[in-house]
Write a protein that holds these residues in place. Sequence first.
Motif, short mmCIF file in Angstrom:
data_model
loop_
_atom_site.label_atom_id
_atom_site.label_comp_id
_atom_site.label_asym_id
_atom_site.label_seq_id
_atom_site.Cartn_x
_atom_site.Cartn_y
_atom_site.Cartn_z
N ASN A 62 -6.04 -11.72 16.54
CA ASN A 62 -7.30 -11.99 15.86
C ASN A 62 -8.29 -11.07 16.55
O ASN A 62 -8.77 -11.36 17.65
N MET A 63 -8.57 -9.94 15.93
CA MET A 63 -9.37 -8.89 16.56
C MET A 63 -10.75 -9.37 16.97
O MET A 63 -11.24 -9.05 18.05
N GLU A 64 -11.42 -10.12 16.11
CA GLU A 64 -12.76 -10.60 16.43
C GLU A 64 -12.74 -11.47 17.68
O GLU A 64 -13.54 -11.28 18.60
N SER A 65 -11.83 -12.40 17.74
CA SER A 65 -11.72 -13.28 18.90
C SER A 65 -11.31 -12.50 20.14
O SER A 65 -11.84 -12.71 21.24
N PHE A 66 -10.37 -11.58 19.99
CA PHE A 66 -9.88 -10.76 21.10
C PHE A 66 -10.98 -9.89 21.69
O PHE A 66 -11.21 -9.88 22.89
N ILE A 67 -11.69 -9.17 20.84
CA ILE A 67 -12.69 -8.22 21.31
C ILE A 67 -13.95 -8.92 21.82
O ILE A 67 -14.48 -8.59 22.87
N LEU A 68 -14.43 -9.89 21.06
CA LEU A 68 -15.69 -10.56 21.41
C LEU A 68 -15.50 -11.78 22.32
O LEU A 68 -16.48 -12.38 22.75
N GLU A 69 -14.24 -12.13 22.56
CA GLU A 69 -13.90 -13.28 23.41
C GLU A 69 -14.60 -14.55 22.93
O GLU A 69 -15.19 -15.29 23.69
N LYS A 70 -14.51 -14.77 21.63
CA LYS A 70 -15.08 -15.97 21.02
C LYS A 70 -13.97 -16.75 20.33
O LYS A 70 -12.92 -16.19 20.02
N PRO A 71 -14.18 -18.04 20.11
CA PRO A 71 -13.13 -18.87 19.49
C PRO A 71 -12.66 -18.29 18.15
O PRO A 71 -13.44 -17.80 17.35
N SER A 72 -11.36 -18.38 17.95
CA SER A 72 -10.73 -17.87 16.74
C SER A 72 -11.05 -18.77 15.55
O SER A 72 -11.10 -19.99 15.68
#
Length: 170
Positions: A62-72
Amino acid sequence: MDLFFKYLKQKKYNKKEFLLEQDSICNFKCFIITGLVRAFVIDEKGKENIIHFGIENWWVSNMESFILEKPSHLFIQALEDTTVLLITKENLELAYVNIPKLERVFRIITENMLIAIERKNEYYIKMGSKERYTSFISELKTFSQRVPQYMIASYLQITPEYLSELRKNK
C-alpha cells in the motif's frame, strides 16, 4: 544481487491470511515469489471492492501507507498459499544508499505500476462492463482461472450475477 537479498526477509502466508489489514501501517514492499494476493477496501455498506491483484514476480504494497507511514485504508490478503520477499522502508533506504542502481530499478517498477493503474482507469472510462470482462479474460486467461468469479466481478465493478450472465453468453 547478493547484497540486495541481505535486506529482504522471506515470509510465507497461508491462503486467506492477511499480509496487511486496514488501519495498520504498511511497513513493507513485498515481491511475490509464489502465490496470489488481492488488495481490497470495504465500503460503508460492508461490501468488499477489489483494487488489484498480485501474482508471481509482482511487487505489492500500500504505497500511500508505506511512504507516508499512515494507517492503511486497504487490506492485502493471500488467495493462495503465498511466499514473498519483504523489504521494510528502513532496509529499502539502506539498500538505496549501498546499492545506488537499485533506486533506478524501484523507480522503473513504480512507473510500471502507475502505467497499469492508468490503463485500468482508462478501461473503466472507455469500456462497458462486457468489454472490460472480455479484455480481462483475454489478457489474463491463466490468472483469471485462479481467482473466484465473484472476486473478478468485484475487480471489474460488476455484479456476480451479471458476470455469470456474461460467461454463459460467451
